[in-house]
Design a protein around this motif. Structure first.
Motif, PDB file in Angstrom:
ATOM      1  N   SER A 226       0.865  -1.182   0.000  1.00 24.67           N
ATOM      2  CA  SER A 226       0.000   0.000   0.000  1.00 24.67           C
ATOM      3  C   SER A 226       0.900   1.231   0.000  1.00 24.67           C
ATOM      4  O   SER A 226       1.776   1.364   0.850  1.00 24.67           O
TER       5      SER A 226
ATOM      6  N   VAL B 204       1.154   5.259   0.325  1.00 20.94           N
ATOM      7  CA  VAL B 204       0.409   6.393   0.865  1.00 20.94           C
ATOM      8  C   VAL B 204       1.252   7.662   0.789  1.00 20.94           C
ATOM      9  O   VAL B 204       2.468   7.612   0.612  1.00 20.94           O
TER      10      VAL B 204
ATOM     11  N   ASP C  19      -6.976   5.505  -5.837  1.00 24.91           N
ATOM     12  CA  ASP C  19      -7.152   6.949  -5.647  1.00 24.91           C
ATOM     13  C   ASP C  19      -8.294   7.372  -6.569  1.00 24.91           C
ATOM     14  O   ASP C  19      -8.084   7.795  -7.705  1.00 24.91           O
TER      15      ASP C  19
ATOM     16  N   THR D  19      -3.194   4.861  -3.217  1.00 27.36           N
ATOM     17  CA  THR D  19      -4.260   5.442  -2.393  1.00 27.36           C
ATOM     18  C   THR D  19      -4.357   6.934  -2.672  1.00 27.36           C
ATOM     19  O   THR D  19      -3.459   7.524  -3.267  1.00 27.36           O
TER      20      THR D  19
ATOM     21  N   ARG E 121      -3.898  11.859   0.280  1.00 29.51           N
ATOM     22  CA  ARG E 121      -4.595  12.389   1.451  1.00 29.51           C
ATOM     23  C   ARG E 121      -3.830  13.512   2.129  1.00 29.51           C
ATOM     24  O   ARG E 121      -2.648  13.368   2.408  1.00 29.51           O
TER      25      ARG E 121
ATOM     26  N   LEU F  38      -8.249   5.345   4.581  1.00 28.13           N
ATOM     27  CA  LEU F  38      -7.038   4.552   4.368  1.00 28.13           C
ATOM     28  C   LEU F  38      -7.036   3.325   5.273  1.00 28.13           C
ATOM     29  O   LEU F  38      -6.695   2.217   4.832  1.00 28.13           O
TER      30      LEU F  38
ATOM     31  N   HIS G 141      -7.109  -0.918   4.292  1.00 22.20           N
ATOM     32  CA  HIS G 141      -6.227  -1.928   4.867  1.00 22.20           C
ATOM     33  C   HIS G 141      -7.020  -3.042   5.549  1.00 22.20           C
ATOM     34  O   HIS G 141      -6.638  -4.220   5.483  1.00 22.20           O
TER      35      HIS G 141
END
Length: 302
Positions: free
Chosen positions: A105, A107, A138, A191, A194, A205, A209
């Motif tokens: 992931s 971020v 996203d 993602t 943010r 988020l 997960h």
């Protein structure tokens, strides 16, 4: 290896000029390693975006070693300093065991180079002979889906996406399902960019997960936080916020070639206890390298 080191050294040129240049100036002009020397060194480290806490830690350790070993020559001072810097950004026993499928992931806030990094990561894994799928989770910006689609094609990776405005967790769920059904090796999830001050987006988020873990225990296996080196201490604020929301397994420091603030790497590791895993420079698809503390410091001083 020589080409890699040369590229790294070139990428660190701006940081070297300001950060190491200031250190060399102090070391070369000093006549004795007294308290004035240590105070000037600490100030230089702070100005190099190292932060007060980390600068104090380094100077205290260096002072102790210099006095214990009776060091008086400038070459030995630099050698000891380099050793301290390497130790500062080395985290032992933190290597992630790669599972199959390996779920990553990614971020970070908008503008850090997150989408570009995903493309470079996908390309890296593809070059290692692994089958890669990218998830365009996203969904808040239509442009983000288009961008990740372009980078996935460049890297040769498969991609799963949905319409803009779709539930990001749903996209991540579908992507992991596709990863399993297609027998892929690596899933990289993009993602939303943010803002680290938006609690609702940070909660989203966490939801992504949780959804992943329902299909594959322990997924995501690695959470990478992408930070823009040019932001300096602001990157520290971003990192702290993300570590409060989710467990960060590693940092990708981007745009290292465009800043004199590369010293931010030291407080990032020292204060957050999170390893830097990759550093990025440039827009080419292979402009991403696995981070090595010793190579980084040597290139910084070379």
């Amino acid at each position: 290896m020589v080409a890699f080191f040369s590229r790294l050294s070139k990428g660190l040129s701006k940081t070297r000029d300001s950060f190491v240049g200031g250190i060399n100036k102090i070391v070369n002009k000093t006549r004795s390693l007294d308290e004035n020397f240590f105070e000037e060194l600490e100030e230089t480290l702070i100005l190099g975006d190292m932060g007060i806490t980390t600068a104090e830690t380094i100077v205290q350790r260096l002072r102790k070693k210099i006095r214990a070993e009776g060091v008086v020559d400038k070459e030995s001072v630099i050698k000891l300093l380099k050793t301290e810097l390497i130790d500062l950004i080395t985290i032992h026993g933190e290597k992630t065991v790669q599972k199959r499928p390996f779920v990553i992931s990614v971020v970070g806030v908008n503008g850090t180079g997150k989408t570009t990094t995903i493309g470079k990561l996908a390309y890296k894994f593809k070059n290692e002979g692994q089958r890669v799928l990218v998830a365009a989770a996203d969904t808040f910006r239509a442009a983000a889906i288009d961008q990740i689609d372009i980078w996935a094609k460049r890297s040769g990776a498969d991609i799963v996406h949905n319409q803009p405005g779709s539930d990001p967790a749903s996209v991540a769920f579908d992507a992991l399902k596709a990863t399993l059904s297609r027998d892929m090796d690596v899933l990289i999830i993009d993602t939303a960019g943010r803002l680290h001050t938006k609690s609702n987006l940070m909660a989203e988020l966490c939801k992504i997960h949780r959804v992943l873990a329902r299909q594959v225990p322990d997924a995501p296996h690695q959470v990478l936080l992408v930070l823009d080196a040019t932001t300096g201490q602001n990157g520290m604020a971003q990192a702290r916020s993300f570590t409060l929301a989710v467990k960060i397994d590693g940092i990708v420091l981007t745009k290292i070639d465009g800043t004199a603030k590369g010293g931010i790497i030291f407080p990032l590791v020292q204060e957050l206890k999170v390893p830097v895993r990759y550093i990025g420079y440039g827009e080419q698809i292979d402009d991403l390298d696995v981070f090595d503390p010793k190579n980084f410091v040597e290139a910084l001083f070379t």
